[in-house]
Scaffold this motif. Structure first.
Motif, PDB file in Angstrom:
ATOM      1  N   LEU A  65      13.128 -15.719  10.464  1.00  0.00           N
ATOM      2  CA  LEU A  65      14.137 -15.290   9.521  1.00  0.00           C
ATOM      3  C   LEU A  65      14.015 -13.961   8.877  1.00  0.00           C
ATOM      4  O   LEU A  65      14.976 -13.500   8.497  1.00  0.00           O
ATOM      5  N   CYS A  66      12.967 -13.453   9.068  1.00  0.00           N
ATOM      6  CA  CYS A  66      12.520 -11.893   8.664  1.00  0.00           C
ATOM      7  C   CYS A  66      11.649 -11.522   9.561  1.00  0.00           C
ATOM      8  O   CYS A  66      10.421 -11.177   9.507  1.00  0.00           O
ATOM      9  N   PRO A  67      12.343 -10.956  10.554  1.00  0.00           N
ATOM     10  CA  PRO A  67      11.642 -10.184  11.572  1.00  0.00           C
ATOM     11  C   PRO A  67      10.961  -8.579  11.180  1.00  0.00           C
ATOM     12  O   PRO A  67       9.808  -8.236  11.960  1.00  0.00           O
ATOM     13  N   GLU A  68      11.362  -8.330   9.892  1.00  0.00           N
ATOM     14  CA  GLU A  68      10.578  -7.052   9.299  1.00  0.00           C
ATOM     15  C   GLU A  68       9.309  -7.294   8.960  1.00  0.00           C
ATOM     16  O   GLU A  68       8.442  -6.333   8.287  1.00  0.00           O
ATOM     17  N   LEU A  85       0.920  -1.115  -0.105  1.00  0.00           N
ATOM     18  CA  LEU A  85       0.023   0.051   0.038  1.00  0.00           C
ATOM     19  C   LEU A  85       0.783   1.203   0.048  1.00  0.00           C
ATOM     20  O   LEU A  85       0.434   2.235  -0.348  1.00  0.00           O
ATOM     21  N   SER A  86       1.903   1.251   0.683  1.00  0.00           N
ATOM     22  CA  SER A  86       2.780   2.304   0.586  1.00  0.00           C
ATOM     23  C   SER A  86       4.518   1.975  -0.025  1.00  0.00           C
ATOM     24  O   SER A  86       4.852   1.265   0.288  1.00  0.00           O
ATOM     25  N   ARG A  87       4.698   3.278  -0.664  1.00  0.00           N
ATOM     26  CA  ARG A  87       6.004   3.087  -1.562  1.00  0.00           C
ATOM     27  C   ARG A  87       7.084   2.983  -0.029  1.00  0.00           C
ATOM     28  O   ARG A  87       8.247   2.078  -0.513  1.00  0.00           O
ATOM     29  N   ASP A  88       7.104   3.685   0.667  1.00  0.00           N
ATOM     30  CA  ASP A  88       8.265   3.605   1.841  1.00  0.00           C
ATOM     31  C   ASP A  88       8.117   2.286   2.385  1.00  0.00           C
ATOM     32  O   ASP A  88       9.164   1.710   2.664  1.00  0.00           O
ATOM     33  N   ALA A  89       7.014   1.656   2.752  1.00  0.00           N
ATOM     34  CA  ALA A  89       6.713   0.209   3.422  1.00  0.00           C
ATOM     35  C   ALA A  89       7.448  -0.754   2.322  1.00  0.00           C
ATOM     36  O   ALA A  89       7.913  -1.883   2.978  1.00  0.00           O
ATOM     37  N   HIS A  90       7.089  -0.590   1.005  1.00  0.00           N
ATOM     38  CA  HIS A  90       7.502  -1.579   0.101  1.00  0.00           C
ATOM     39  C   HIS A  90       8.963  -1.747   0.514  1.00  0.00           C
ATOM     40  O   HIS A  90       9.475  -2.871   0.194  1.00  0.00           O
ATOM     41  N   PHE A  91      10.009  -1.006   0.915  1.00  0.00           N
ATOM     42  CA  PHE A  91      11.339  -0.959   0.683  1.00  0.00           C
ATOM     43  C   PHE A  91      11.876  -1.218   2.279  1.00  0.00           C
ATOM     44  O   PHE A  91      13.128  -1.502   2.408  1.00  0.00           O
ATOM     45  N   ASN A  92      10.982  -1.306   3.169  1.00  0.00           N
ATOM     46  CA  ASN A  92      11.337  -1.487   4.529  1.00  0.00           C
ATOM     47  C   ASN A  92      10.758  -2.395   5.397  1.00  0.00           C
ATOM     48  O   ASN A  92      11.149  -2.778   6.379  1.00  0.00           O
ATOM     49  N   TYR A  93       9.647  -2.989   4.830  1.00  0.00           N
ATOM     50  CA  TYR A  93       8.988  -3.867   5.542  1.00  0.00           C
ATOM     51  C   TYR A  93       8.477  -5.170   4.952  1.00  0.00           C
ATOM     52  O   TYR A  93       8.314  -5.064   3.504  1.00  0.00           O
ATOM     53  N   GLY A  94       8.377  -6.138   5.570  1.00  0.00           N
ATOM     54  CA  GLY A  94       8.240  -7.615   4.680  1.00  0.00           C
ATOM     55  C   GLY A  94       6.827  -8.112   4.899  1.00  0.00           C
ATOM     56  O   GLY A  94       5.937  -7.415   5.420  1.00  0.00           O
ATOM     57  N   ARG A  95       6.557  -8.962   3.951  1.00  0.00           N
ATOM     58  CA  ARG A  95       5.123  -9.539   3.886  1.00  0.00           C
ATOM     59  C   ARG A  95       5.287 -11.164   3.566  1.00  0.00           C
ATOM     60  O   ARG A  95       6.392 -11.518   2.856  1.00  0.00           O
ATOM     61  N   ILE A  96       4.306 -11.788   3.945  1.00  0.00           N
ATOM     62  CA  ILE A  96       4.297 -13.344   3.487  1.00  0.00           C
ATOM     63  C   ILE A  96       3.071 -13.526   2.977  1.00  0.00           C
ATOM     64  O   ILE A  96       2.047 -13.194   3.394  1.00  0.00           O
ATOM     65  N   HIS A  97       3.064 -14.286   1.797  1.00  0.00           N
ATOM     66  CA  HIS A  97       1.888 -14.948   1.395  1.00  0.00           C
ATOM     67  C   HIS A  97       1.770 -16.248   1.537  1.00  0.00           C
ATOM     68  O   HIS A  97       2.706 -17.052   1.502  1.00  0.00           O
ATOM     69  N   LEU A  98       0.788 -16.780   2.130  1.00  0.00           N
ATOM     70  CA  LEU A  98       0.501 -18.177   2.736  1.00  0.00           C
ATOM     71  C   LEU A  98      -0.316 -18.820   1.539  1.00  0.00           C
ATOM     72  O   LEU A  98      -1.545 -18.483   1.516  1.00  0.00           O
TER      73      LEU A  98
END
Length: 300
Positions: A83-86, A24-37
Motif C-alpha cells: 500500500l505504501c512502497p515509500e 530523523l530528517s525533515r526532508d525524509a519526514h515529508f518523502n519517506y514512510g514508516r510503520i510502527h508495529l
C-alpha cells in the motif's frame, strides 16, 4: 558541523539512515514512510503522563488497535509495503516497552531476514538497553530512540512513578536513580556499537522544562546524536498540567540545540501508525481490517 556530517564522522555508512528516516530528517519526514508495529504488550516502568490502551481513535503514543504477534507483524508489514512502497523504516514503539518482553526483538529478527534493507528502529525507555544491546544489533536495528525525561533524580521522581527490574519494584528516588543510570549506560553502549541514538524528552511545564538543556548535554556525552522534545499530552496523573505553549516549546528547543540537533516534526504517532508522517495521512486502518479489536491490555 551539520547533523549529517557529525553522524558521518562516526560512520559514513549511516548517511542513508539519516536521509531516509522520517523521524530523523525533515526532508525524509515529508518523502519517506514508516510503520510502527505494535507487538510489545507490557511495560516495566510507569510515567505519570502515560495512559496506554487498545483503541481505534486516540492519536497518541501508547495506543494501538491490537497487540500483534511477531508473525502477524510480518504479515502486516507485507501489506503495508504494497500500500505504501515509500516505507523505509520499520519501527517498534509499543504499546508497552520494546524490551520489557522479547516480542519486539523476535519481530525484528523475522523482519530482518525477509527485508534486510529496511531500516529497523526501536524505541525504549532504556531500562534494559545495555543488557540487550548485542541482541538489538544482531537483529538488524540501526537506530534506537530512548525516552529520557530527566537526568536529575529529584526531577525524574516527579515524572516516573515506579520501575520494575528483575522482579524488584522500586519507587521514589531509588527508581529514578536506577532508571537514569540504566539509560545513560545503555545509550553509551549501543552508540559505541554503531547505532544512531535519538533521545525523546516529554516537555512537562514546571517540572522538567528548565532541565532539558542538561538532558541534551548529558545524553550527547553518552553518545546520542539527536533529540526530540515532545509536548506533554495532559493525561493520567498529569491531566491537570497544561501543555507547553509554542513559545515555551521553541525556547526549550533553542536551549537543547546548543548541544544536540533537534528534530522538530514529531506528530505524536500511535504505536500502530503507518504512512508518510509529513503528508498528514495514515493507512493503518487499512492494515487491520481482518483483526478484531482487543479489549484488554497489560499495564504490568
Amino acid at each position: 558541523m551539520s547533523f549529517i556530517r557529525e553522524v558521518n564522522s562516526k560512520c559514513d555508512s549511516f548517511e542513508h539512515l539519516i536521509i531516509k528516516h522520517p523521524c530523523l530528517s525533515r526532508d525524509a519526514h515529508f518523502n519517506y514512510g514508516r510503520i510502527h508495529l505494535p507487538v510489545s504488550p507490557a511495560c516495566n516502568i510507569h510515567c505519570k503522563f502515560c495512559t496506554r490502551g487498545l483503541n481505534k481513535t486516540e492519536n497518541k503514543p501508547g495506543n494501538a488497535r491490537k497487540v500483534l504477534t511477531p508473525e502477524e507483524a510480518v504479515d502486516v508489514l507485507d501489506k503495508a509495503l504494497e500500500l505504501c512502497p515509500e516505507i523505509t523504516v520499520v519501527g517498534i514503539a509499543g504499546p508497552g516497552d520494546t524490551l520489557a518482553t522479547d516480542h519486539a526483538l523476535r519481530t525484528f529478527e523475522l523482519i530482518h531476514k525477509k527485508y534486510p534493507d529496511l531500516i529497523k528502529c526501536l524505541s525504549t525507555n532504556g531500562l534494559l538497553l545495555k543488557e540487550y544491546a548485542e541482541k538489538i544489533v544482531s537483529v538488524g536495528v540501526k537506530t534506537v530512540t530512548v525516552t529520557v525525561n530527566a537526568v536529575d533524580v529529584d526531577i525524574l521522581e516527579k515524572i516516573c512513578s515506579y520501575v520494575r527490574y528483575n522482579g524488584k519494584y522500586m519507587v521514589g528516588k531509588e527508581a529514578a536513580s536506577w532508571l537514569i543510570l540504566a539509560q545513560l549506560a545503555g545509550i553509551r553502549k549501543i552508540s559505541e556499537m554503531g547505532v544512531v541514538v535519538k533521545v525523546n524528552t516529554v516537555l512537562v511545564p514546571g517540572i522538567n522544562d528548565f532541565h532539558v538543556e542538561k538532558i541534551a548535554k548529558v545524553t550527547k556525552k553518552a553518545g546520542a546524536s539527536i533529540i526530540n522534545l515532545i509536548p506533554l499530552i495532559p493525561q493520567g496523573a498529569m491531566k491537570d498540567i497544561a501543555p507547553p505553549s509554542c513559545i515555551e516549546l521553541n525556547k526549550a528547543r533553542e536551549n537543547v540545540e546548543k548541544h544536540l540537533q533537534v528534530f522538530r516534526h514529531c506528530t505524536h504517532c500511535r504505536a500502530d501508525a503507518c504512512g508518510i508522517p509529513g503528508k498528514g495521512y495514515d493507512i493503518s486502518s487499512l492494515l487491520y481490517d481482518n483483526f478484531q479489536l482487543e479489549e484488554t491490555f497489560s499495564h504490568g
